[in-house]
Every structure is written in structure tokens, then in C-alpha cells.
Design an enzyme around this catalytic site. Structure first.
Site, PDB file in Angstrom:
ATOM      1  N   HIS A 164      -2.938  -0.759  -3.165  1.00 18.45           N
ATOM      2  CA  HIS A 164      -4.080   0.144  -3.034  1.00 18.45           C
ATOM      3  C   HIS A 164      -3.910   1.293  -4.028  1.00 18.45           C
ATOM      4  O   HIS A 164      -2.966   2.081  -3.927  1.00 18.45           O
ATOM      5  CB  HIS A 164      -4.164   0.705  -1.608  1.00 18.45           C
ATOM      6  CG  HIS A 164      -4.496  -0.340  -0.599  1.00 18.45           C
ATOM      7  ND1 HIS A 164      -4.642  -0.066   0.740  1.00 18.45           N
ATOM      8  CD2 HIS A 164      -4.722  -1.664  -0.720  1.00 18.45           C
ATOM      9  CE1 HIS A 164      -4.945  -1.172   1.392  1.00 18.45           C
ATOM     10  NE2 HIS A 164      -4.995  -2.156   0.524  1.00 18.45           N
TER      11      HIS A 164
ATOM     12  N   ASP B 285      -4.720  -4.539   6.066  1.00 25.45           N
ATOM     13  CA  ASP B 285      -5.046  -5.361   4.906  1.00 25.45           C
ATOM     14  C   ASP B 285      -3.925  -6.375   4.665  1.00 25.45           C
ATOM     15  O   ASP B 285      -2.750  -6.024   4.675  1.00 25.45           O
ATOM     16  CB  ASP B 285      -5.227  -4.473   3.671  1.00 25.45           C
ATOM     17  CG  ASP B 285      -5.846  -5.225   2.507  1.00 25.45           C
ATOM     18  OD1 ASP B 285      -6.325  -6.358   2.722  1.00 25.45           O
ATOM     19  OD2 ASP B 285      -5.849  -4.684   1.384  1.00 25.45           O
TER      20      ASP B 285
ATOM     21  N   SER C   5       0.855  -1.180   0.000  1.00 26.33           N
ATOM     22  CA  SER C   5       0.000   0.000   0.000  1.00 26.33           C
ATOM     23  C   SER C   5       0.892   1.231   0.000  1.00 26.33           C
ATOM     24  O   SER C   5       1.841   1.299  -0.775  1.00 26.33           O
ATOM     25  CB  SER C   5      -0.936  -0.034   1.219  1.00 26.33           C
ATOM     26  OG  SER C   5      -1.802   1.087   1.213  1.00 26.33           O
TER      27      SER C   5
END
Length: 859
Positions: free
Chosen positions: A52, A144, A25
Site C-alpha cells: 500500500h 487486504d 502494508s
């Protein structure tokens, strides 16, 4: 064993290409480049990258990653086949999974800010590749990837995380590490070598060069290295894994062997012998489980709509429903059951008088500690509906806290279902995905045990891969596909064998020394007198117990059955858990007061409810013990029944005092009532104001939480875009340097003008013809002087800009040099005119040659 999902994949069903999933991310571009740059070009694996991304922004990730690896880097498309030695990158605004050997793209179901694409990919890898799945978590914010790594670890795959102190944002890798689901922790540049080493050194199978792992008819403790490992585990942890399925345990052991690059079980058993810490790590590895709220949605829908309704209807005569969640792991299953039960109870007409008690047990102390905290990450929103999140959870920190009303319904306990006593008088047992880890002999022991612990009409819920086996006479299927069974009541359970585990002794060491014995008298050792003393104590002395500061019973004298009753469930020798109703509160208060008193405290005319409905009056004496030394700090509680005669004598003595106190109590009660009414009115008004304020704050909190999640998601996406833009800026700066060096190296005077005929850029050669310096960038050409005898230069440049016509003239300079001055439009890559380019080519030598030739011709 925690609630876990086994690997159902076989070598025949696994994909031909081994896939390594990478999740990153914010701050993930640099570690991604480091990771891919260190992968050999012939690793024969495929790499799927999920980051992301801003759903509205074109991703530059494939182009950026292609620069650091010789492998082909492609943006994933729906249905794309997976090839070895290739890198596949997720596109913006998509969820990427692996299905039947192909890449599958889908629109995200969750709103922006709540999406967890890394978990989605890793979970699909666990389903598709089983123990061949590999997951890697790199830099990023949030959590995540953690649940996805747990899914991979549960099926026997390999997991890795970036070393947190090397990450720009360490929240994602740290979350995975704190969840104990990262096999390898290293800097991103070192991860590929560590992963490939684990794969290279992974033992093919225990049977290769090793004795059979399956138990023999009468296995000897040291007959195989695997049984030696079981013995070391039992000595260290107290838990026997020899009756668990060896094939399941074997995968966990092999993974630890691969991490330490140990080839055989024999060497690993030696390694465990020398390193007790590795035994603890192996114990955690064996107990790793995967669970989530409302797992298998169809099961919970059927429970809520059908099973629980029928169960509640059958138990209207009962005041309490009791359930047991076996192998509860980190508590999601137990809390899910509590929520569904609560919803079912709320649907009943009031007043129904029913209460609920759920017992949840697991072998892992870490899992029980997590369950007791009741705090879960924000990604549970993918499994829990928004209505239940608002109803049963409170936003706290970076996750959700289970509400007190649900937490109080569940009692968590560390328990070995094989050895510890079971909970009894149950209405429901949930034992999902636990029996699959036990061999048949242990399964044949537990199914009858579950039948014994259930009440008539009780429900048994098993996992999707489990059945009651040959015990269909004990349990009838309610819904076979969902593994729901109904207890059969009119059958004889001959196979019941209760777990046997030695109970803690009532007294040990010096605390056991009987108070009535004298160590100074030589005749105390006489057998006859000792036996007589014991009879007198047991028959004629009052019942008494000795407790320590925590309330644990260390000694019992006489018959205490009227006053103490063992609590249901796991054996508990705590006085507060065993004392009967009517005695608990006054004795507990007396024990607290006795800490600061030397004199005994007498409690008179206490009433205790006996089995069968009878009531007994009891006098209780509580006294702190200071002598002998062995009993110092403890307290003795003595019980004396009040017979009929005693009650008659005490009645006359107490009636008179009762009569005097009665009038006083009535006056006090009247005063308290008036004060209470006034207080209630004030409290009601205050409560209404607080309720209104609370609703406003709750609404504001929900809006802020949503905004925070969206901002965090956008921040991660902006971090990704910023990293890509920074890379582009670096490339642009390098190209600019290359251009400047190129222009200076050709030794041609060039001046770049913008649309306003202001200086944009020039070469060093041009500064020797036109008086221009670095500070003149941005100044109009007309403001500059030059050695050229070309007063129309500015007009010709403006004419070229307006007409786009090419201009070329030969111009002399004040120092006798000649130049070819070319003026042409500056055309961008998108075919837009954005200024003028003036080149000045020195032709002095040519002019001199021309003049010499003319002189020769004239002469």
C-alpha cells in the site's frame, strides 16, 4: 462441498515462469527485506511485490529492496515481461495484475481508502497460474489479501502468511489465518525455506508409484490408499467423498502431503490413521470454497431483469416463493439472491401478498456459522454497489453486517445434498460450481432430484462450467451461456432416487420404556398380553407425545396425524416444528408454565385446521412427568377430539359465561382503544423525532466511516513512507559517521561555515588551531579566537562567499608554526552555494627548510 471455483488451467496453459506474489502494508518493509534476503539467487521463480503506497509520493521501495538481494529489483511497467529470479515492485497509484505472462498496470477503480491491490494481484495469479500460483501475506492493517489467498487456495495453489506475533501490524496475516486460507504460517525469514520445501516435496501425481485414484467398477474399500483416506474421512466426519471427482480432491490431498513433506499416498494414509486432527484439517481443506456477492454479474442482471420477473408473474396465485441455494459456502450467494428477490418484490404493485423463503445449505459447519453471522469484511464494496451497501448492510466494526430484513429471509442448514432429504416445493434452485466436484454417477442422481424438488415452472441455476447433461428432457435452457434452465413439467422423471439416510430414532435408552408396562409383574413378558396391550394403546387410548426440555419428541402413542405434521426439508423431530397451526401457541405457553407446576394443565376447545379445509375441536392436557425416573423432567401432551355430542354439552355450559364475559371485554376494549389512540399519537410524534435524528446520525455515520477508511489508508501509506524515511535516515547517519571518520583520518584542519559564517562542522585538527569546541557549533567565526596571526580571516571568508573567488594565504601562528589557509565556497550537489570551507595545511617544515636554504645562500 462449498461453492468453489476449480482450476481450469492445464500444464500447457500455465505460464513458463512460476510467480510468487507478496502483499504487505504498514510495517511491511522489514519483513519484505527479511523474506527476499533468504531467497536463493537461483530459485527460478519471479517475485511480484505489492504494498500500500501513497499515490502522490515517489516510492523508494525498489532501491531499498535491492540492497538485500542479489536478484534484479525492478519497478513494474505496463506490458513488462516476467523473468525468473527477478523482483517486480508495484508503482504508486496503480493496480498490478498478471495477464498472459505479462505485467499489467491499471488505474485503481476504487477511491483512495477502499483500494485492495493485494487481492487484485492474488486473484489474477489464481486465474493465470492455477495450482502453480503462490501468495504470501506479510505485515499490514486491514484484511487486504485474504480474498486473494482464498482464490489461490481454491485453484490448488500454495498460500502463506507471516506469523502474527512477528508482525508490527498483525491484522492482515491474522485475517488470512482466521479465514483458514494460509497453508504455511512462519516468521518472514523462515517463509522462503518453507515454501521451497513444499514445492520440492510436492508429489508429482498420485499415479506415480501409486495405484490409480479413479474408482473401479466395483471398488473395494481398501483397494487403494485414496479409498482408505475416504474411509478415514467418512469414519471421522460422517461424509462419504468416494463419489466426488478424484482429480479435484487429489489436489487438496497433495497440498496437505506437501506441507507435511510426505511423498506417497500410502504414507499419508498412515499419517491420517495416527493423527485424527489431520483428518479434520483435510476435511476443511476439501471444503474450502471461494464465493462472493453477485458473482458473475451477467447472471444476476439477467435474473433481476428477466427471470425473476417472469417467475413472479407465474406465481401470483402462490403466497410464498421458495428457493434453495445448494453449497452456499459462507452465505454470499444466498444473501445475493435475497437482495435481488427483495428488489424484484418491491418493484411489484402493492399489495401483492408474496413472501420469500430461501433455504441455504452446505456441508461445512464453519461456513454455515459464518453465513449465519452475516458479517463480512469491508472489501465486499468491490462487488456490492454503493446503493445496495446502503440499503441492505450496516457498518459494524471493521466490516458490514447484513440487515435483519435480508437475514430473516434465509434459513441456513448444514446438509449433505448426497445423503440428506432435499427441500421440496421449490420455485428456484441455485447450485453453482458444486456439480463439477462430483463424478458422473452422482451428477446423474442430483439432476433428477432437482427436477423432483421444483414446482411447475421452477428455475435451475448452475455454475459456468456445469450443464444438465443428458437430462435435457427434464430442463430446457432459458439462457444457455448463463446456465439458467426451466423445469419441464410434462415429462416422466424415472431416474429420481431420493437420498436415504437413517432418521433419528424416536426413543432410545431408558427414555423408550413404555409408561404402561410394569417391570415387577412376571406375566408382562407373555407375548399374547403384550400384543393386546399394544393394540389397546394404539386403538383406544388418546393420542399423546412425550417431549424433552428442548421440545424434541422422544415417544409417540396413538395416531397423531391430526395434530402433528412433518416440516418440509431436512427431517426435524422437534414438537414446535411439527405441531399444526392453532395448537402451537397455546401448547407452547402451557409447556412453559408446566415447568413450575405439579398439576396438569387442560386446554379446552382448541381449533386445529385439518388437511382439506376441515376444522377439528381438540382438548389438550399438558403434564410434567416425575415418575418413573426414566421420564423425569419430560412432559406429556395428550390430545382428545371433541365430538358433536361433546360440543353440544359444552355449548350450554359455556354460553352463559361467554355472555357475562362479553360485556366486560367490550368495556375493556373501549378503554384500551382510547388509551391506544393517545399512545399512538405520542408514539407518532416520538417516531418522527427519532426518524429525523436517525437520518442525521446515519449521515454522520457514513461521513465518519468514509473518513475512517481514508485515514486508515493514509495511515498505512504514511507507515510505508516512514519506514522508507527511517531507512534513509539510518543511511544518512552512517554516511555522516563515515564522513567524520574520513575527515579525522586525513589529519588536515578543516572548518565548515554556513552562509552566515557560523560554524557547521570541523575536524579535530582544526580545534588545535582555532579555539573551537562542540558547544561552539552555530557560533559565528568572528566570535572565535585562534593562534593564527590572521586578523582578516573573517573579512576574507565573507569576500569569498560574496564573490565565489578562491583565496589562499600563508599565515603564521603565535607558536611559530606556518599554515596555508585556503578559503573556498561550499557547493552542494544541486550546485547551490551554501557556505564556506576553510582548510589549514601545516607548512612549518617547508618554511624551516626555506629559511635554512636562504641562510646557506647568504653565507
Amino acid at each position: 462441498m462449498s461453492d468453489s471455483t476449480p482450476s481450469n488451467a492445464t500444464p500447457e496453459t500455465l505460464l513458463a515462469v512460476r510467480i510468487l506474489g507478496i502483499g504487505a502494508s504498514a510495517g511491511g518493509l522489514a519483513p519484505l527485506e527479511e523474506f527476499l534476503a533468504r531467497i536463493p539467487p537461483d530459485s527460478h521463480m519471479a517475485y511480484v511485490v505489492v504494498q500500500h503506497l501513497d499515490p502522490t509520493h515517489r516510492a523508494l521501495l525498489p532501491e531499498l529492496l535491492q540492497r538485500v538481494t542479489t536478484m534484479s529489483v525492478r519497478q513494474a511497467t505496463h506490458g513488462m515481461s516476467i523473468e525468473p529470479d527477478c523482483v517486480y515492485v508495484i508503482p504508486p497509484n496503480a493496480e498490478l495484475t498478471v495477464v498472459d505472462g505479462l505485467l499489467s498496470l491499471a488505474k485503481p477503480m476504487e477511491p483512495r481508502g477502499m483500494r485492495l491491490p493485494i487481492n487484485v494481484l492474488f486473484s489474477s495469479l489464481a486465474r493465470a497460474q492455477g495450482e502453480q500460483a503462490i501468495g504470501v501475506v506479510l505485515s499490514g492493517m486491514g484484511s487486504d489479501g485474504t480474498q486473494g489467498l482464498q482464490a489461490i487456495k481454491a485453484v490448488g495453489g500454495l498460500t502463506a502468511a507471516q506469523q502474527p506475533d512477528t508482525a508490527q501490524f498483525d491484522a492482515m496475516p491474522r485475517s488470512a489465518i482466521n479465514a483458514n486460507c494460509a497453508d504455511i504460517i512462519a516468521p518472514p525469514g523462515d517463509l522462503p525455506a518453507s515454501i521451497l520445501t513444499c514445492l520440492t516435496h510436492a508429489p508429482a501425481h498420485v499415479a506415480s508409484g501409486e495405484p490409480s485414484a479413479e474408482p473401479e467398477a466395483e471398488p473395494r474399500l481398501e483397494s487403494t490408499p485414496l479409498q482408505r483416506i475416504f474411509r478415514l474421512l467418512q469414519q471421522r466426519t460422517g461424509h462419504d467423498f468416494s463419489l466426488y471427482k478424484h482429480s479435484s480432491l487429489q489436489r487438496r490431498i497433495e497440498r496437505r502431503m506437501a506441507i507435511h513433506r510426505i511423498a506417497t499416498l500410502t504414507h499419508y494414509a498412515d499419517f491420517l490413521q495416527r493423527n485424527p486432527q489431520e483428518i479434520d484439517l483435510l476435511f476443511r481443506e476439501v471444503l474450502i470454497g471461494v464465493t462472493r456477492f453477485f458473482r458473475d454479474t451477467q447472471v444476476w442482471e439477467y435474473l433481476a431483469d428477466t427471470t425473476l420477473q417472469a417467475l413472479l408473474a407465474r406465481h401470483e396465485r402462490e403466497h410464498q416463493l421458495r428457493a434453495w441455494v445448494v453449497g452456499c459456502s459462507t452465505g454470499e450467494e444466498a444473501y445475493s439472491l435475497a437482495m435481488v428477490f427483495t428488489e424484484a418484490l418491491e418493484a411489484l404493485p402493492r399489495p401483492h401478498g408474496l413472501t420469500l423463503q430461501i433455504f441455504a445449505s452446505d456441508l461445512s459447519p464453519d461456513a454455515i456459522a459464518t453465513a449465519r453471522r452475516g458479517h463480512y469484511p469491508v472489501d465486499i464494496g468491490s462487488h456490492v454497489s454503493a446503493e445496495r451497501l446502503a440499503r441492505f448492510f450496516t457498518v459494524r466494526g471493521n466490516g458490514y453486517q447484513i440487515n435483519r430484513e435480508i437475514r430473516d429471509l434465509v434459513l441456513f442448514a448444514q446438509q449433505d445434498v448426497v445423503l440428506d432429504p432435499p427441500f421440496t416445493r421449490l420455485d428456484m434452485i441455485s447450485c453453482r460450481n458444486l456439480l463439477i466436484y462430483f463424478d458422473q454417477s452422482l451428477q446423474r442422481k442430483l439432476i433428477p432430484l432437482f427436477h423432483y424438488t421444483l414446482r411447475a415452472g421452477g428455475i435451475l441455476l448452475l455454475g459456468s462450467s456445469e450443464t444438465v447433461g443428458r437430462y435435457n428432457q427434464l430442463f430446457a435452457p432459458l439462457e444457455p451461456k448463463l446456465r439458467l434452465y426451466l423445469r419441464q413439467d410434462n415429462v416422466q422423471n424415472r431416474d429420481i432416487r431420493l437420498p436415504v439416510k437413517s432418521l433419528p430414532p424416536l426413543a432410545r435408552t431408558a427414555k423408550e420404556t413404555p409408561v404402561s408396562h410394569s417391570h415387577s409383574s412376571s406375566f408382562i413378558h407373555d407375548n399374547l398380553q403384550s400384543a393386546a396391550d399394544q393394540v389397546l394403546l394404539q386403538v383406544y387410548a388418546p393420542a399423546a407425545v412425550v417431549v424433552n426440555d428442548e421440545g424434541d419428541i422422544v415417544y409417540i402413542s396413538g395416531s397423531t396425524g391430526k395434530y402433528l405434521e412433518p416440516a418440509a426439508g431436512k427431517a426435524n423431530w422437534n414438537f414446535y416444528a411439527m405441531v399444526r397451526e392453532g395448537l402451537r401457541t397455546p401448547i407452547a405457553s402451557a409447556l412453559r408454565r408446566e415447568v413450575n407446576q405439579r398439576e396438569p394443565e387442560h386446554l379446552q376447545n382448541l381449533r386445529v385446521q385439518l388437511p382439506g379445509g376441515a376444522t377439528q375441536c381438540v382438548d389438550v392436557t399438558v403434564q410434567a412427568l416425575n415418575k418413573p425416573t426414566a421420564l423425569r423432567g419430560m412432559k406429556i401432551i395428550v390430545f382428545r377430539d371433541i365430538g358433536p355430542t361433546d360440543r353440544d354439552k359444552s355449548k350450554a355450559a359455556t354460553q352463559q359465561s361467554h355472555h357475562k364475559e362479553l360485556q366486560q371485554y367490550q368495556d375493556e376494549i373501549q378503554t384500551l382503544r382510547e388509551e391506544n389512540n393517545a399512545s399512538q399519537e405520542e408514539l407518532q410524534s416520538t417516531n418522527e423525532e427519532l426518524q429525523s435524528t436517525n437520518e442525521e446520525l446515519q449521515s454522520t455515520n457514513e461521513e465518519l466511516t468514509t473518513s475512517k477508511e481514508e485515514m486508515q489508508s493514509m495511515n498505512e501509506e504514511l507507515q510505508t513512507i516512514n519506514a522508507e524515511m527511517q531507512t534513509k535516515l539510518d543511511d544518512l547517519a552512517l554516511a555522516q559517521s563515515d564522513m567524520q571518520n574520513l575527515l579525522n583520518s586525513i589529519d588536515i584542519a578543516i572548518v565548515f561555515l554556513d552562509k552566515n559564517l557560523s560554524v557547521r562542522r570541523y575536524t579535530d585538527r582544526a580545534s588545535k588551531i582555532i579555539n573551537i569546541r562542540e558547544s561552539d557549533v552555530g557560533r559565528p567565526l568572528s566570535d572565535l579566537t585562534s593562534s593564527l596571526l590572521y586578523p582578516q580571516l573573517n573579512e576574507d571568508a565573507l569576500s569569498t562567499l560574496n564573490t565565489l573567488s578562491f583565496s589562499e594565504k600563508q599565515i603564521s601562528s603565535t607558536d611559530g608554526r606556518w599554515f596555508t589557509v585556503r578559503i573556498m565556497p561550499y557547493r552542494r550537489l544541486d550546485n547551490v552555494i551554501d557556505g564556506i570551507v576553510i582548510t589549514l595545511l601545516d607548512i612549518t617544515a617547508t618554511k624551516q627548510l626555506e629559511q635554512n636554504l636562504r641562510k646557506d645562500l647568504k653565507s
